[in-house]
Design a protein around this motif. Structure first.
Motif, PDB file in Angstrom:
ATOM      1  N   LEU A 187       0.826  -1.202   0.000  1.00 21.80           N
ATOM      2  CA  LEU A 187       0.000   0.000   0.000  1.00 21.80           C
ATOM      3  C   LEU A 187       0.867   1.261   0.000  1.00 21.80           C
ATOM      4  CD1 LEU A 187      -2.863  -1.048   2.445  1.00 21.80           C
ATOM      5  CD2 LEU A 187      -3.032  -0.661  -0.022  1.00 21.80           C
ATOM      6  N   ALA A 188       2.009   1.211   0.663  1.00 16.20           N
ATOM      7  CA  ALA A 188       2.923   2.361   0.661  1.00 16.20           C
ATOM      8  C   ALA A 188       3.424   2.641  -0.750  1.00 16.20           C
ATOM      9  CB  ALA A 188       4.094   2.102   1.610  1.00 16.20           C
ATOM     10  N   GLN A 189       3.643   1.590  -1.536  1.00 20.68           N
ATOM     11  CA  GLN A 189       4.043   1.787  -2.928  1.00 20.68           C
ATOM     12  C   GLN A 189       2.935   2.495  -3.708  1.00 20.68           C
ATOM     13  OE1 GLN A 189       5.700  -1.750  -4.915  1.00 20.68           O
ATOM     14  NE2 GLN A 189       6.026  -2.645  -2.902  1.00 20.68           N
ATOM     15  N   ALA A 190       1.689   2.085  -3.460  1.00 20.25           N
ATOM     16  CA  ALA A 190       0.557   2.735  -4.127  1.00 20.25           C
ATOM     17  C   ALA A 190       0.453   4.199  -3.701  1.00 20.25           C
ATOM     18  CB  ALA A 190      -0.741   1.991  -3.812  1.00 20.25           C
ATOM     19  N   GLN A 191       0.660   4.460  -2.409  1.00 25.11           N
ATOM     20  CA  GLN A 191       0.567   5.830  -1.908  1.00 25.11           C
ATOM     21  C   GLN A 191       1.573   6.756  -2.590  1.00 25.11           C
ATOM     22  OE1 GLN A 191       0.593   4.122   2.217  1.00 25.11           O
ATOM     23  NE2 GLN A 191      -0.643   5.913   2.716  1.00 25.11           N
ATOM     24  N   LYS A 192       2.773   6.248  -2.846  1.00 23.42           N
ATOM     25  CA  LYS A 192       3.782   7.061  -3.532  1.00 23.42           C
ATOM     26  C   LYS A 192       3.313   7.441  -4.933  1.00 23.42           C
ATOM     27  CE  LYS A 192       7.823   5.168  -1.119  1.00 23.42           C
ATOM     28  NZ  LYS A 192       9.068   4.354  -1.275  1.00 23.42           N
ATOM     29  N   GLN A 193       2.566   6.542  -5.570  1.00 18.90           N
ATOM     30  CA  GLN A 193       2.144   6.776  -6.947  1.00 18.90           C
ATOM     31  C   GLN A 193       0.990   7.762  -7.057  1.00 18.90           C
ATOM     32  OE1 GLN A 193       1.946   3.068  -9.355  1.00 18.90           O
ATOM     33  NE2 GLN A 193       3.046   2.096  -7.667  1.00 18.90           N
ATOM     34  N   TRP A 194       0.199   7.933  -5.995  1.00 20.23           N
ATOM     35  CA  TRP A 194      -0.878   8.942  -6.052  1.00 20.23           C
ATOM     36  C   TRP A 194      -0.518  10.200  -5.260  1.00 20.23           C
ATOM     37  CZ3 TRP A 194      -3.771   4.480  -3.485  1.00 20.23           C
ATOM     38  CH2 TRP A 194      -3.779   4.579  -2.104  1.00 20.23           C
ATOM     39  N   GLN A 195       0.746  10.330  -4.894  1.00 20.75           N
ATOM     40  CA  GLN A 195       1.206  11.457  -4.086  1.00 20.75           C
ATOM     41  C   GLN A 195       0.956  12.807  -4.748  1.00 20.75           C
ATOM     42  OE1 GLN A 195       2.410  11.145  -0.978  1.00 20.75           O
ATOM     43  NE2 GLN A 195       2.525  13.375  -0.788  1.00 20.75           N
ATOM     44  N   ALA A 196       0.929  12.837  -6.075  1.00 22.59           N
ATOM     45  CA  ALA A 196       0.773  14.110  -6.783  1.00 22.59           C
ATOM     46  C   ALA A 196      -0.659  14.643  -6.731  1.00 22.59           C
ATOM     47  CB  ALA A 196       1.212  13.954  -8.235  1.00 22.59           C
TER      48      ALA A 196
ATOM     49  N   THR B 127      -6.604   6.570  -8.148  1.00 20.41           N
ATOM     50  CA  THR B 127      -6.423   7.839  -8.823  1.00 20.41           C
ATOM     51  C   THR B 127      -7.610   8.137  -9.742  1.00 20.41           C
ATOM     52  OG1 THR B 127      -4.004   7.669  -8.761  1.00 20.41           O
ATOM     53  CG2 THR B 127      -4.947   9.120 -10.419  1.00 20.41           C
ATOM     54  N   ALA B 128      -8.034   7.124 -10.501  1.00 24.44           N
ATOM     55  CA  ALA B 128      -9.178   7.301 -11.412  1.00 24.44           C
ATOM     56  C   ALA B 128     -10.465   7.595 -10.653  1.00 24.44           C
ATOM     57  CB  ALA B 128      -9.346   6.054 -12.280  1.00 24.44           C
ATOM     58  N   LEU B 129     -10.668   6.881  -9.543  1.00 22.29           N
ATOM     59  CA  LEU B 129     -11.875   7.103  -8.739  1.00 22.29           C
ATOM     60  C   LEU B 129     -11.853   8.497  -8.128  1.00 22.29           C
ATOM     61  CD1 LEU B 129     -12.039   3.601  -7.011  1.00 22.29           C
ATOM     62  CD2 LEU B 129     -13.749   4.554  -8.581  1.00 22.29           C
ATOM     63  N   THR B 130     -10.686   8.931  -7.661  1.00 17.63           N
ATOM     64  CA  THR B 130     -10.568  10.267  -7.071  1.00 17.63           C
ATOM     65  C   THR B 130     -10.892  11.353  -8.100  1.00 17.63           C
ATOM     66  OG1 THR B 130      -8.924   9.536  -5.437  1.00 17.63           O
ATOM     67  CG2 THR B 130      -8.968  11.896  -5.989  1.00 17.63           C
ATOM     68  N   LYS B 131     -10.330  11.218  -9.281  1.00 19.85           N
ATOM     69  CA  LYS B 131     -10.579  12.210 -10.333  1.00 19.85           C
ATOM     70  C   LYS B 131     -12.040  12.205 -10.780  1.00 19.85           C
ATOM     71  CE  LYS B 131      -5.846  12.337 -12.118  1.00 19.85           C
ATOM     72  NZ  LYS B 131      -4.936  12.059 -13.277  1.00 19.85           N
ATOM     73  N   ALA B 132     -12.656  11.017 -10.792  1.00 19.15           N
ATOM     74  CA  ALA B 132     -14.042  10.904 -11.240  1.00 19.15           C
ATOM     75  C   ALA B 132     -15.021  11.523 -10.250  1.00 19.15           C
ATOM     76  CB  ALA B 132     -14.401   9.443 -11.481  1.00 19.15           C
TER      77      ALA B 132
END
Length: 217
Positions: free
Chosen positions: A94-103, A209-214
């Motif tokens: 999950l920490a790896q995923a968190q780094k990828q949506w950090q922006a 990321t997609a869900l957040t943007k949607a």
């Protein structure tokens, strides 16, 4: 005598029963329902399910209540700090995923919530240090056992204390069996989906990321 094998059998039976109920929430495919973007790792429910009110103790000593999850997509994982394998592996993924949506903007960025089901050993301070060792952005919380059971049940999860061989002589000789799935909570505080292992950090990050943007305002 209660042993680990019996505990695992009971846990599997409970999970199977809850799985039959959970099946009623799903509507085929990874992205159920036209309101969601296509997802790879997250199985979305056809209709998000409101969660009952809950109150957990966060690692900083404050209460985490239902409404405080609003505004963000949240991935919830049940575990405990003495877990030898599943918990550290999952939190690392999950920490790896968190780094990828950090922006993503802080106001809408997805959250990860680690909930310890071992309040006997896991103090708020301990769970905070443990979770933040993987990512400083991870929320960490726990509660007393009845509150944890109610929270887990609302997510369709289960957990169980499993005494070890020397539990009678040493009350600290026990482990915790718990659901390994991840719950996905939407910005309205409703359970909207689930992620099953094996976990793929890149796919999880892409989905959240997609869900957040949607659903961004």
């Amino acid at each position: 005598m209660f042993n680990r094998k019996i505990g695992v059998i009971l846990l599997v039976a409970l999970a199977a029963g809850l799985g039959l109920l959970a099946a009623q929430w799903f509507f085929g495919g990874k992205s159920a329902g036209a309101q969601w973007p296509e997802t790879q790792a997250v199985t979305m429910f056809a209709k998000p399910r409101p969660l009952p009110a809950f109150s957990l103790r966060q690692s900083d000593g404050t209460q985490l209540t239902s409404g405080e999850l609003n505004g963000h997509w949240t991935v919830v994982f049940l575990g405990f700090t003495s877990c030898p394998d599943v918990c550290p592996t999952t939190l690392a993924e999950l920490a790896q995923a968190q780094k990828q949506w950090q922006a993503l903007p802080d106001g809408t960025r997805p959250r990860v919530l680690f909930v310890s089901v071992d309040p006997e050993r896991d103090t708020p301070t301990r769970i905070g240090e443990y979770a933040h060792g993987f990512s400083t952005e991870t929320l960490a919380a726990t509660a007393d056992v009845p509150a944890l059971e109610e929270f887990a049940r609302a997510l369709g999860f289960v957990f169980m204390k499993v005494p070890g061989a020397h539990y009678a002589e040493n009350p600290q000789d026990y482990s915790m069996d718990h659901s390994a799935n991840l719950a996905v909570i939407d910005p309205q505080g409703r359970m909207a989906g689930m992620i099953r292992p094996p976990f793929q950090p890149r796919a999880i990050a892409s989905d959240l990321t997609a869900l957040t943007k949607a659903t961004a305002p």
